[in-house]
Design a protein around this motif. Structure first.
Motif, PDB file in Angstrom:
ATOM      1  N   GLY A   1      -0.715 -13.794  24.637  1.00  0.00           N
ATOM      2  CA  GLY A   1       0.119 -12.694  25.127  1.00  0.00           C
ATOM      3  C   GLY A   1       1.102 -12.189  24.088  1.00  0.00           C
ATOM      4  N   LEU A   2       0.650 -12.141  22.854  1.00  0.00           N
ATOM      5  CA  LEU A   2       1.554 -11.695  21.789  1.00  0.00           C
ATOM      6  C   LEU A   2       1.891 -10.216  21.958  1.00  0.00           C
ATOM      7  N   PRO A   3       3.171  -9.873  21.927  1.00  0.00           N
ATOM      8  CA  PRO A   3       3.516  -8.456  22.063  1.00  0.00           C
ATOM      9  C   PRO A   3       3.050  -7.682  20.820  1.00  0.00           C
ATOM     10  N   GLU A   4       2.462  -6.540  21.011  1.00  0.00           N
ATOM     11  CA  GLU A   4       1.947  -5.671  19.941  1.00  0.00           C
ATOM     12  C   GLU A   4       0.998  -6.427  19.004  1.00  0.00           C
ATOM     13  N   GLY A   5       0.209  -7.318  19.590  1.00  0.00           N
ATOM     14  CA  GLY A   5      -0.682  -8.161  18.782  1.00  0.00           C
ATOM     15  C   GLY A   5      -1.750  -7.376  18.035  1.00  0.00           C
ATOM     16  N   LEU A   6      -2.075  -6.178  18.526  1.00  0.00           N
ATOM     17  CA  LEU A   6      -3.130  -5.415  17.846  1.00  0.00           C
ATOM     18  C   LEU A   6      -2.726  -5.027  16.423  1.00  0.00           C
ATOM     19  N   TYR A   7      -1.391  -4.960  16.180  1.00  0.00           N
ATOM     20  CA  TYR A   7      -0.952  -4.604  14.813  1.00  0.00           C
ATOM     21  C   TYR A   7      -1.189  -5.757  13.830  1.00  0.00           C
ATOM     22  N   MET A   8      -1.274  -6.966  14.378  1.00  0.00           N
ATOM     23  CA  MET A   8      -1.630  -8.099  13.513  1.00  0.00           C
ATOM     24  C   MET A   8      -3.091  -7.931  13.065  1.00  0.00           C
ATOM     25  N   ALA A   9      -3.949  -7.543  14.025  1.00  0.00           N
ATOM     26  CA  ALA A   9      -5.369  -7.333  13.693  1.00  0.00           C
ATOM     27  C   ALA A   9      -5.524  -6.182  12.709  1.00  0.00           C
ATOM     28  N   LEU A  10      -4.769  -5.094  12.933  1.00  0.00           N
ATOM     29  CA  LEU A  10      -4.899  -3.932  12.045  1.00  0.00           C
ATOM     30  C   LEU A  10      -4.432  -4.251  10.627  1.00  0.00           C
ATOM     31  N   ALA A  11      -3.309  -4.993  10.531  1.00  0.00           N
ATOM     32  CA  ALA A  11      -2.790  -5.348   9.198  1.00  0.00           C
ATOM     33  C   ALA A  11      -3.770  -6.284   8.493  1.00  0.00           C
ATOM     34  N   MET A  12      -4.345  -7.209   9.252  1.00  0.00           N
ATOM     35  CA  MET A  12      -5.309  -8.149   8.666  1.00  0.00           C
ATOM     36  C   MET A  12      -6.531  -7.383   8.148  1.00  0.00           C
ATOM     37  N   LEU A  13      -6.953  -6.414   8.927  1.00  0.00           N
ATOM     38  CA  LEU A  13      -8.111  -5.599   8.552  1.00  0.00           C
ATOM     39  C   LEU A  13      -7.822  -4.806   7.270  1.00  0.00           C
ATOM     40  N   THR A  14      -6.620  -4.268   7.178  1.00  0.00           N
ATOM     41  CA  THR A  14      -6.224  -3.497   5.986  1.00  0.00           C
ATOM     42  C   THR A  14      -6.392  -4.341   4.728  1.00  0.00           C
ATOM     43  N   VAL A  15      -6.002  -5.606   4.830  1.00  0.00           N
ATOM     44  CA  VAL A  15      -6.075  -6.491   3.663  1.00  0.00           C
ATOM     45  C   VAL A  15      -7.523  -6.896   3.388  1.00  0.00           C
ATOM     46  N   MET A  16      -8.260  -7.230   4.456  1.00  0.00           N
ATOM     47  CA  MET A  16      -9.579  -7.842   4.252  1.00  0.00           C
ATOM     48  C   MET A  16     -10.700  -6.863   3.973  1.00  0.00           C
ATOM     49  N   GLU A  17     -10.444  -5.569   4.177  1.00  0.00           N
ATOM     50  CA  GLU A  17     -11.473  -4.561   3.902  1.00  0.00           C
ATOM     51  C   GLU A  17     -11.745  -4.450   2.405  1.00  0.00           C
ATOM     52  N   LEU A  18     -10.760  -4.810   1.591  1.00  0.00           N
ATOM     53  CA  LEU A  18     -10.880  -4.618   0.138  1.00  0.00           C
ATOM     54  C   LEU A  18     -11.002  -5.975  -0.541  1.00  0.00           C
ATOM     55  N   ASN A  19     -11.175  -5.948  -1.872  1.00  0.00           N
ATOM     56  CA  ASN A  19     -11.150  -7.225  -2.596  1.00  0.00           C
ATOM     57  C   ASN A  19      -9.725  -7.783  -2.568  1.00  0.00           C
ATOM     58  N   LEU A  20      -9.555  -9.009  -3.054  1.00  0.00           N
ATOM     59  CA  LEU A  20      -8.259  -9.669  -2.875  1.00  0.00           C
ATOM     60  C   LEU A  20      -7.097  -8.858  -3.466  1.00  0.00           C
ATOM     61  N   GLY A  21      -7.258  -8.420  -4.715  1.00  0.00           N
ATOM     62  CA  GLY A  21      -6.182  -7.661  -5.368  1.00  0.00           C
ATOM     63  C   GLY A  21      -5.885  -6.365  -4.639  1.00  0.00           C
ATOM     64  N   GLY A  22      -6.944  -5.622  -4.283  1.00  0.00           N
ATOM     65  CA  GLY A  22      -6.769  -4.355  -3.563  1.00  0.00           C
ATOM     66  C   GLY A  22      -6.165  -4.591  -2.195  1.00  0.00           C
ATOM     67  N   GLY A  23      -6.582  -5.675  -1.547  1.00  0.00           N
ATOM     68  CA  GLY A  23      -6.065  -6.002  -0.223  1.00  0.00           C
ATOM     69  C   GLY A  23      -4.582  -6.344  -0.255  1.00  0.00           C
ATOM     70  N   ILE A  24      -4.183  -7.063  -1.296  1.00  0.00           N
ATOM     71  CA  ILE A  24      -2.762  -7.427  -1.409  1.00  0.00           C
ATOM     72  C   ILE A  24      -1.917  -6.160  -1.599  1.00  0.00           C
ATOM     73  N   LEU A  25      -2.420  -5.270  -2.447  1.00  0.00           N
ATOM     74  CA  LEU A  25      -1.697  -4.009  -2.668  1.00  0.00           C
ATOM     75  C   LEU A  25      -1.597  -3.208  -1.369  1.00  0.00           C
ATOM     76  N   ALA A  26      -2.742  -3.099  -0.663  1.00  0.00           N
ATOM     77  CA  ALA A  26      -2.759  -2.331   0.587  1.00  0.00           C
ATOM     78  C   ALA A  26      -1.861  -3.001   1.636  1.00  0.00           C
ATOM     79  N   GLY A  27      -1.896  -4.332   1.681  1.00  0.00           N
ATOM     80  CA  GLY A  27      -1.066  -5.069   2.637  1.00  0.00           C
ATOM     81  C   GLY A  27       0.411  -4.882   2.346  1.00  0.00           C
ATOM     82  N   ARG A  28       0.750  -4.880   1.067  1.00  0.00           N
ATOM     83  CA  ARG A  28       2.154  -4.678   0.680  1.00  0.00           C
ATOM     84  C   ARG A  28       2.621  -3.281   1.094  1.00  0.00           C
ATOM     85  N   GLU A  29       1.770  -2.295   0.860  1.00  0.00           N
ATOM     86  CA  GLU A  29       2.114  -0.920   1.256  1.00  0.00           C
ATOM     87  C   GLU A  29       2.349  -0.856   2.766  1.00  0.00           C
TER      88      GLU A  29
END
Lengths: 355, 262
Positions: free
Chosen positions: A34-62
């Motif tokens: 029952g995490l509040p706004e838990g879908l944003y955890m999934a979206l942020a995780m997806l942002t990072v994992m869609e790219l290679n590690l370096g690109g994902g870290i940059l995208a995650g930081r943004e």
């Protein structure tokens, strides 16, 4: 020329399945707890994992910094200006979020910052603090989880991809150099090599991010920069010298320039560097020694040339040659040999998947 | 921390103004707008007005195509499977089918977001295809407002931006001539790469004629010659710099002459 980078389809398929499985798992955990706004955890995780590690870290930081700055803008816009009409609050908050993001040097984080603002002020007007703060917390959790999963499961390193592209690039520069003496290089070839250099340059921030997370030394980064700088210089020299070669090259005061040797050993070194074999240090050492001899030869010739030019200038003796053209050839040859000596072997990064 | 440029302040004001208009439309639509996902109008605004009009347009296209593509797949999937497991399956379907038809990475990302939004929010799941439709329409309206504001205030066309970048390059080259270390070779290369990018957009859109300069190609050639020698200036040994200095200044002088004749 073949420019397609062989990225294993099987690995790509595994990464897609990894992301799908983790995405479903995170949604399941978020719903179960029952995490509040838990879908944003999934979206942020997806942002990072869609790219290679370096690109994902940059995208995650943004995404993370953009979300935090969006929260700050909402606190000012929705909190301090609570009496103002909603359009005004929203307009001011959007201005603030862009200014904050520009100040922090974000390249795309202001988009998600704008989403935080609009979601808070228009969609969650009555509970904006709950929404925006939990969204920020979940984004942070998602980015951290995404980076962790990316390093642990079917890790795709930006450095590995970069190295593959760099090897092909260096190999093409070697071909260009080896043909320098018997054909005029086409301008399209040089433009293509230059554009690929620019693309490799753009990827450098990803390598920086990746290396900081993997806690590795920055040797690979220095190597990447060395490779770009020296490779770029070799391209420039080939481009400048190619119109002069293959025809009647003016020899400075009839000095015999070691051009053929330079082309032979230079392209040999680049071809060795372009190979993915790592144990070629002896070969590199041998070639580097030859290149050092060529450099010494060229330095001696240029010194003799300067001496003669100085004497002729003092005695008003006509050289019968264009001194600028000689200077041009000598400078480019010296620059070329220096770059060929300086370019260092490509180091392989660990690229194997950890699972 | 980076100092904020005048262009960035203008951009922030444009977004703020576009947001104000979009929020006013939302308010005008009344409470019903919330029921039909009206707040996505601001999402559209926030996604517009990016670095250049071309980048804004590409991002808008990726958002809309991705939303529709991902939305349709997931809306159909919901008909047979409606659980957390469907998020993963939907994501995999979007990725595989999207790659098959050649969609780019940002479009696929936008499509994948739909898998999460449609299945992780029960309200959206119930709406299904209607949610996709409403989200797309409101996004389109927001993106349109953003693009309109971009056109109306401080708009710089491709040709104007090309001239701006040309002037910036000339300034950098002049600094190099005064002092070889003033601008690094890497920075010069970077500026020129940006310039070439704008040039390719202007060429692609056939806007070069708008410059009304018959000498455009000549200027570009001179600029490249000056740049080659300026880059070499930062690399060659000091005693061999003379030739590049002379050639760079000749090319720059010819370029300036052309620019003043325009």
């Amino acid at each position: 020329m073949k420019k397609v980078i062989p990225i294993a389809e099987a690995l790509r398929a595994r990464v897609i399945i990894r992301n799908g499985a983790l995405l479903a798992f995170v949604i399941y955990v978020s719903e179960s707890l029952g995490l509040p706004e838990g879908l944003y955890m999934a979206l942020a995780m997806l942002t990072v994992m869609e790219l290679n590690l370096g690109g994902g870290i940059l995208a995650g930081r943004e995404r993370l910094v953009g979300t935090i700055l969006g929260l700050l803008a909402v606190v000012i816009g929705a909190g301090a200006l609570s009496e103002a009409p909603a359009p005004l609050r929203l307009g001011i908050s959007l201005i603030l979020v862009r200014i904050f993001c520009f100040y922090f040097g974000l390249n795309s984080g202001y988009i998600v910052g704008g989403h935080v603002v609009s979601g808070s002020i228009l969609n969650h007007n009555s509970d904006w603090w709950f929404y925006a703060s939990w969204r920020t917390v979940m984004t942070l959790a998602g980015v951290v989880l995404g980076i962790w999963f990316s390093t642990q499961i079917y890790s795709q390193l930006a450095t590995t991809e970069w190295e593959q592209k760099a090897r092909i690039w260096i190999g093409d520069i070697a071909n260009c150099l080896s043909k320098l003496n018997n054909s005029k290089g086409s301008i399209e070839l040089f433009i293509s090599l230059r554009n690929r250099r620019n693309l490799l340059q753009q990827e450098i921030p990803k390598l920086v991010c990746e290396q900081s997370v993997l806690d590795q030394e920055f040797n690979n980064l220095f190597w990447a920069q060395n490779c770009l700088r020296c490779g770029s210089t070799v391209i420039s020299c080939c481009r400048d010298l190619s119109p002069l070669f293959g025809e009647h090259l003016q020899k400075p005061l009839s000095f015999e320039l070691p051009i053929n040797n330079l082309i032979f050993w230079g392209s040999a070194k680049l071809k060795v560097l372009a190979k993915s074999v790592e144990s070629n240090d002896d070969e590199i050492d041998l070639i580097s020694r030859e290149l050092s001899l060529i450099r010494a030869d060229l330095t001696r010739i240029s010194q003799c040339y300067f001496d003669v030019v100085e004497i002729s200038a003092n005695s008003a003796l006509a050289l019968g040659q264009d001194p600028n053209s000689n200077l041009f050839v000598l400078s480019r040859l010296l620059l070329l040999v220096d770059s060929l000596i300086e370019i260092s072997p490509l180091r392989s990064m660990p690229s194997k998947a950890l699972i | 921390m980076k100092p904020i440029s005048a262009a960035q302040i203008r951009n922030a004001l444009q977004v703020g103004f576009a947001g104000l208009i979009a929020a006013a439309i939302y308010e005008f639509a009344g409470l019903d707008a919330k029921g039909i996902e009206g707040f996505y109008i601001i999402y559209g605004v926030a996604r517009s007005l990016l670095l250049t009009p071309e980048v804004s347009f590409a991002a808008a296209r990726d958002r809309i195509v991705g939303t529709i593509f991902g939305g349709v797949i997931v809306a159909l999937l919901i008909l047979v499977l409606n659980s957390w497991l469907a998020v993963g399956i939907g994501y995999i379907l979007i990725q595989i089918l999207g790659r098959k038809i050649g969609l780019n990475q940002p479009t696929l990302m936008n499509g994948s977001i739909m898998a999460v939004l449609l299945l992780a929010v029960p309200g959206n799941t119930n709406l299904g295809g209607l949610y996709v439709f409403e989200r797309t329409i409101w996004h389109l309206v927001g993106l349109f407002i953003g693009m309109l504001i971009e056109r109306l205030f401080w708009f710089r066309s491709e040709t104007q931006r090309l001239q701006d970048s040309e002037q910036l390059l000339v300034k950098q080259l002049q600094s190099c001539l005064l002092k070889a270390e003033a601008v690094s070779s890497d920075d010069l290369i970077l500026s020129y790469a940006k310039h070439c990018k704008i040039k390719s957009i202007a060429y692609r859109d056939c806007k070069i004629d708008d410059l009304k300069f018959v000498s455009f190609n000549e200027r570009e050639e001179l600029l490249e010659i000056a740049l080659r020698h300026a880059v070499a200036l930062g690399r060659v040994p000091a005693q061999l710099r003379k030739f590049d200095q002379i050639e760079c200044s000749i090319a720059l002088a010819s370029l300036e002459k052309l620019l003043t004749n325009v």
